[in-house]
Scaffold this motif. Structure first.
Motif, PDB file in Angstrom:
ATOM      1  N   TYR A 159      -0.326  -4.668   1.967  1.00  0.00           N
ATOM      2  CA  TYR A 159      -1.364  -4.891   0.964  1.00  0.00           C
ATOM      3  C   TYR A 159      -2.635  -5.477   1.570  1.00  0.00           C
ATOM      4  O   TYR A 159      -3.470  -6.034   0.868  1.00  0.00           O
ATOM      5  CB  TYR A 159      -0.834  -5.782  -0.159  1.00  0.00           C
ATOM      6  CG  TYR A 159       0.222  -5.082  -0.978  1.00  0.00           C
ATOM      7  CD1 TYR A 159      -0.113  -3.965  -1.755  1.00  0.00           C
ATOM      8  CD2 TYR A 159       1.545  -5.482  -0.966  1.00  0.00           C
ATOM      9  CE1 TYR A 159       0.850  -3.291  -2.484  1.00  0.00           C
ATOM     10  CE2 TYR A 159       2.514  -4.812  -1.691  1.00  0.00           C
ATOM     11  CZ  TYR A 159       2.150  -3.715  -2.453  1.00  0.00           C
ATOM     12  OH  TYR A 159       3.101  -3.046  -3.167  1.00  0.00           O
TER      13      TYR A 159
ATOM     14  N   SER B   7      -6.227   9.270  -8.578  1.00  0.00           N
ATOM     15  CA  SER B   7      -7.344   8.355  -8.861  1.00  0.00           C
ATOM     16  C   SER B   7      -7.081   6.991  -8.234  1.00  0.00           C
ATOM     17  O   SER B   7      -5.953   6.533  -8.133  1.00  0.00           O
ATOM     18  CB  SER B   7      -7.525   8.199 -10.366  1.00  0.00           C
ATOM     19  OG  SER B   7      -6.500   7.420 -10.889  1.00  0.00           O
ATOM     20  N   GLU B   8      -8.135   6.361  -7.782  1.00  0.00           N
ATOM     21  CA  GLU B   8      -7.968   5.081  -7.117  1.00  0.00           C
ATOM     22  C   GLU B   8      -9.080   4.128  -7.522  1.00  0.00           C
ATOM     23  O   GLU B   8     -10.259   4.448  -7.417  1.00  0.00           O
ATOM     24  CB  GLU B   8      -7.991   5.280  -5.601  1.00  0.00           C
ATOM     25  CG  GLU B   8      -7.134   4.276  -4.892  1.00  0.00           C
ATOM     26  CD  GLU B   8      -7.139   4.513  -3.390  1.00  0.00           C
ATOM     27  OE1 GLU B   8      -7.459   3.579  -2.675  1.00  0.00           O
ATOM     28  OE2 GLU B   8      -6.846   5.645  -2.977  1.00  0.00           O
ATOM     29  N   LYS B   9      -8.710   2.968  -8.007  1.00  0.00           N
ATOM     30  CA  LYS B   9      -9.711   1.959  -8.331  1.00  0.00           C
ATOM     31  C   LYS B   9      -9.251   0.604  -7.798  1.00  0.00           C
ATOM     32  O   LYS B   9      -8.232   0.530  -7.118  1.00  0.00           O
ATOM     33  CB  LYS B   9      -9.918   1.903  -9.849  1.00  0.00           C
ATOM     34  CG  LYS B   9      -8.631   1.717 -10.615  1.00  0.00           C
ATOM     35  CD  LYS B   9      -8.892   1.711 -12.117  1.00  0.00           C
ATOM     36  CE  LYS B   9      -7.652   1.230 -12.844  1.00  0.00           C
ATOM     37  NZ  LYS B   9      -7.225   1.899 -13.985  1.00  0.00           N
ATOM     38  N   GLN B  12      -5.573  -0.902  -6.930  1.00  0.00           N
ATOM     39  CA  GLN B  12      -4.646   0.202  -6.750  1.00  0.00           C
ATOM     40  C   GLN B  12      -4.386   0.402  -5.277  1.00  0.00           C
ATOM     41  O   GLN B  12      -5.294   0.525  -4.484  1.00  0.00           O
ATOM     42  CB  GLN B  12      -5.230   1.487  -7.342  1.00  0.00           C
ATOM     43  CG  GLN B  12      -4.928   1.621  -8.821  1.00  0.00           C
ATOM     44  CD  GLN B  12      -5.183   3.025  -9.294  1.00  0.00           C
ATOM     45  OE1 GLN B  12      -6.109   3.674  -8.837  1.00  0.00           O
ATOM     46  NE2 GLN B  12      -4.381   3.491 -10.221  1.00  0.00           N
ATOM     47  N   SER B  13      -3.103   0.415  -4.954  1.00  0.00           N
ATOM     48  CA  SER B  13      -2.736   0.717  -3.590  1.00  0.00           C
ATOM     49  C   SER B  13      -2.123   2.103  -3.625  1.00  0.00           C
ATOM     50  O   SER B  13      -1.284   2.376  -4.464  1.00  0.00           O
ATOM     51  CB  SER B  13      -1.721  -0.315  -3.096  1.00  0.00           C
ATOM     52  OG  SER B  13      -1.220   0.068  -1.849  1.00  0.00           O
ATOM     53  N   THR B  55       3.765  -4.746 -16.284  1.00  0.00           N
ATOM     54  CA  THR B  55       4.762  -4.106 -15.419  1.00  0.00           C
ATOM     55  C   THR B  55       6.139  -4.752 -15.588  1.00  0.00           C
ATOM     56  O   THR B  55       7.162  -4.072 -15.558  1.00  0.00           O
ATOM     57  CB  THR B  55       4.335  -4.209 -13.940  1.00  0.00           C
ATOM     58  OG1 THR B  55       2.930  -3.969 -13.853  1.00  0.00           O
ATOM     59  CG2 THR B  55       5.057  -3.194 -13.095  1.00  0.00           C
ATOM     60  N   THR B  88       0.639  -2.125  -8.595  1.00  0.00           N
ATOM     61  CA  THR B  88      -0.621  -1.612  -8.051  1.00  0.00           C
ATOM     62  C   THR B  88      -0.877  -0.169  -8.475  1.00  0.00           C
ATOM     63  O   THR B  88      -1.812   0.465  -7.994  1.00  0.00           O
ATOM     64  CB  THR B  88      -0.602  -1.658  -6.506  1.00  0.00           C
ATOM     65  OG1 THR B  88       0.527  -0.912  -6.052  1.00  0.00           O
ATOM     66  CG2 THR B  88      -0.504  -3.083  -6.000  1.00  0.00           C
ATOM     67  N   GLU B  89      -0.018   0.334  -9.360  1.00  0.00           N
ATOM     68  CA  GLU B  89      -0.121   1.727  -9.814  1.00  0.00           C
ATOM     69  C   GLU B  89      -0.255   2.695  -8.644  1.00  0.00           C
ATOM     70  O   GLU B  89      -1.218   3.455  -8.552  1.00  0.00           O
ATOM     71  CB  GLU B  89      -1.298   1.901 -10.782  1.00  0.00           C
ATOM     72  CG  GLU B  89      -1.127   1.050 -12.029  1.00  0.00           C
ATOM     73  CD  GLU B  89      -2.359   1.087 -12.918  1.00  0.00           C
ATOM     74  OE1 GLU B  89      -3.136   2.057 -12.806  1.00  0.00           O
ATOM     75  OE2 GLU B  89      -2.534   0.151 -13.699  1.00  0.00           O
ATOM     76  N   PRO B  90       0.725   2.685  -7.757  1.00  0.00           N
ATOM     77  CA  PRO B  90       0.634   3.539  -6.570  1.00  0.00           C
ATOM     78  C   PRO B  90       0.794   5.005  -6.947  1.00  0.00           C
ATOM     79  O   PRO B  90       1.433   5.321  -7.949  1.00  0.00           O
ATOM     80  CB  PRO B  90       1.824   3.093  -5.723  1.00  0.00           C
ATOM     81  CG  PRO B  90       2.826   2.616  -6.717  1.00  0.00           C
ATOM     82  CD  PRO B  90       2.026   1.986  -7.827  1.00  0.00           C
ATOM     83  N   SER B  91       0.182   5.883  -6.165  1.00  0.00           N
ATOM     84  CA  SER B  91       0.404   7.308  -6.411  1.00  0.00           C
ATOM     85  C   SER B  91       1.649   7.777  -5.665  1.00  0.00           C
ATOM     86  O   SER B  91       2.201   8.816  -5.966  1.00  0.00           O
ATOM     87  CB  SER B  91      -0.820   8.114  -5.992  1.00  0.00           C
ATOM     88  OG  SER B  91      -1.291   7.677  -4.748  1.00  0.00           O
ATOM     89  N   MET B 123       3.982   8.611 -10.956  1.00  0.00           N
ATOM     90  CA  MET B 123       3.683   8.617  -9.522  1.00  0.00           C
ATOM     91  C   MET B 123       4.724   9.470  -8.806  1.00  0.00           C
ATOM     92  O   MET B 123       5.780   9.775  -9.355  1.00  0.00           O
ATOM     93  CB  MET B 123       3.683   7.200  -8.939  1.00  0.00           C
ATOM     94  CG  MET B 123       5.016   6.496  -8.942  1.00  0.00           C
ATOM     95  SD  MET B 123       5.501   6.016 -10.623  1.00  0.00           S
ATOM     96  CE  MET B 123       6.979   5.095 -10.364  1.00  0.00           C
TER      97      MET B 123
END
Lengths: 260, 190
Positions: A159, B7-9, B12-13, B55, B88-91, B123
């Motif tokens: 991270y 999408s990445e903001k 977000q990892s 989460t 982190t809402e990973p893709s 994801m």
């Protein structure tokens, strides 16, 4: 928590042992006729604690101040040095062996010189306390810092954690139990270092520590007063040890097995 | 499992990873453990706590948010670990035998939850397992690797419904998929 695990339940056994030892000591002294200039009777030590309480209290205060100063310096400098050493393998190889100096130096030989190096008063005494008590803090803190869970280190890296954040949020908290182990050892040593230094300080007006008191009492064959001062020095070490334990309990009780 | 949202903001990892063991920070409660990745990515406090609570809700641990890891069961700890990866809402979510250390019932329950999480969050999940049952239950696409060289022996899209719950494990279709994966593994042994 069961009653016998409570503070009273835990205090009774050691108190009983202490009382029994004192009684046996007193009986032996009275029946064998060992002269009091060799060994005081416990009752005489108690009397001295009462009669000389003002002088002893002043000495205790002075010694406590020096011991606490040295201990605080050990805690801060020891932890900072360990943090520095943990951050770099090179530094660790280059410097860590020399920190062993603090562990191996014959403090009795160094103490008189400290008096020349520092201005008379609190300073040389606190420095002596520092010298004998800093190594356990360095060694234990460093061990803890280096033992951080590698998987968690990976997680922090994943991270993009800043090195300072990794130190502050991962390495230091996970080393905390080790830090407290170091501080427990340092607390007792700081008092010993203080008293040893005071042996050499001699009397500085108004600043008579327990060590000074012990030396002069022995010269006057006042073994009762000497033992009273020794007892107070031990109790001071115990109190500092207890203080560290209390802090460890506050900091670790939520999560560490040693405090549950 | 396939699916991806590119999408990445901030906060977000793109990739998150779950270890074989939960590896939580024992000095942090559940909420602050889950918030850790966002904290390290310097997401503002209010925002990261809100995302963490959301989460934690998803993995069904809302009641345990204030507890410490040593007060949780192995299955709960693993769910916290999963929540920490998902916060982190990973893709792309990588799971390396995450439930291997758990008992069978807990494991099957977590498999079900993971399917649900995947349908909800969308994801891509790469899940490594030694269990053919677990693989058949979880996967859209299953890849079987050989024992030593890691060569691909089998790569198949599973013919099972998208909605998967416990009873699916007792159906002939499921047994067929497990059998196919097992046979592929056997071939890999040779």
């Amino acid at each position: 928590m069961r009653a016998r695990d409570g503070i009273i339940g835990r205090a009774i056994p050691p108190a009983a042992v202490f009382l029994a030892a004192v009684v046996v000591w007193e009986i032996i002294m009275r029946t064998t006729g060992i002269p009091v200039y060799l060994l005081p009777r416990p009752s005489a030590v108690l009397r001295s604690l009462a009669v000389d309480r003002e002088a002893l209290a002043g000495s205790l205060g002075w010694t406590a101040l020096a011991a606490l100063s040295g201990f605080a310096a050990s805690a801060i400098a020891g932890a900072l040095l360990a943090i520095g050493l943990s951050a770099s393998t090179f530094l660790r190889r280059a410097i860590y062996p020399y920190t062993l100096f603090f562990q191996t130096v014959p403090i009795v030989a160094i103490a008189p010189m400290l008096l020349f190096w520092f201005s008379p008063g609190l300073e040389p005494v606190a420095v002596c306390a520092f010298v004998v008590s800093v190594f356990p803090v360095i060694a234990n803190t460093l061990d803890g810092l280096l033992a951080t869970d590698p998987a968690l280190r990976d997680l922090f890296r994943l991270y993009g954690a800043h090195p300072a954040a990794t130190m502050w949020k991962l390495n230091l908290p996970s080393a905390l139990p080790n830090v407290f182990t170091g501080l427990r050892i340092a607390a007792g040593l700081a008092v010993i270092g203080t008293v040893v230094a005071e042996f050499f300080v001699g009397q500085i007006v108004g600043k008579v520590g327990l060590g000074v008191r012990i030396v002069s009492a022995i010269k006057e064959s006042r073994t009762d007063l000497a033992f009273a001062a020794v007892l107070l020095a031990s109790l001071l070490g115990l109190a500092m040890f207890g203080g560290v334990n209390l802090a460890a309990h506050m900091a670790l009780r939520r999560w560490h097995a040693s405090e549950q | 499992m396939l699916n991806a949202d590119e999408s990445e903001k901030a906060g977000q990892s793109p990739i998150a990873y779950v270890f074989q063991d939960a590896h939580l920070l024992p000095w942090r409660n559940v909420l602050n453990n889950v918030a850790l990745p966002l904290e390290l990515m310097r997401v503002e406090r209010g925002e990261r706590l809100e995302a963490s609570r959301r989460t934690i809700d998803l993995v069904g641990l809302a009641d345990a948010a204030d507890r410490y890891p040593n007060q949780l069961s192995g299955g709960m700890r693993m769910r916290v670990s999963l929540a920490r990866a998902m916060v982190t809402e990973p893709s792309l979510l990588l799971l390396d035998e995450p439930f291997a250390a758990l008992d069978e019932i807990t494991r099957e329950r977590l498999d079900e939850q993971l399917r649900q999480l995947w349908s909800a969050a969308g994801m891509t999940v790469v899940f490594v397992t030694h269990s053919t049952n677990e693989a058949a239950f979880l996967a859209q696409r299953a890849i079987v690797l050989s024992k030593r060289s890691g060569r691909i022996i089998e790569d198949r899209m599973l013919e099972l419904p998208a909605q998967r719950t416990g009873p699916l494990r007792a159906t002939p279709g499921f047994a067929g998929e497990v059998r196919a994966l097992y046979d592929a593994l056997e071939r890999g042994e040779r």
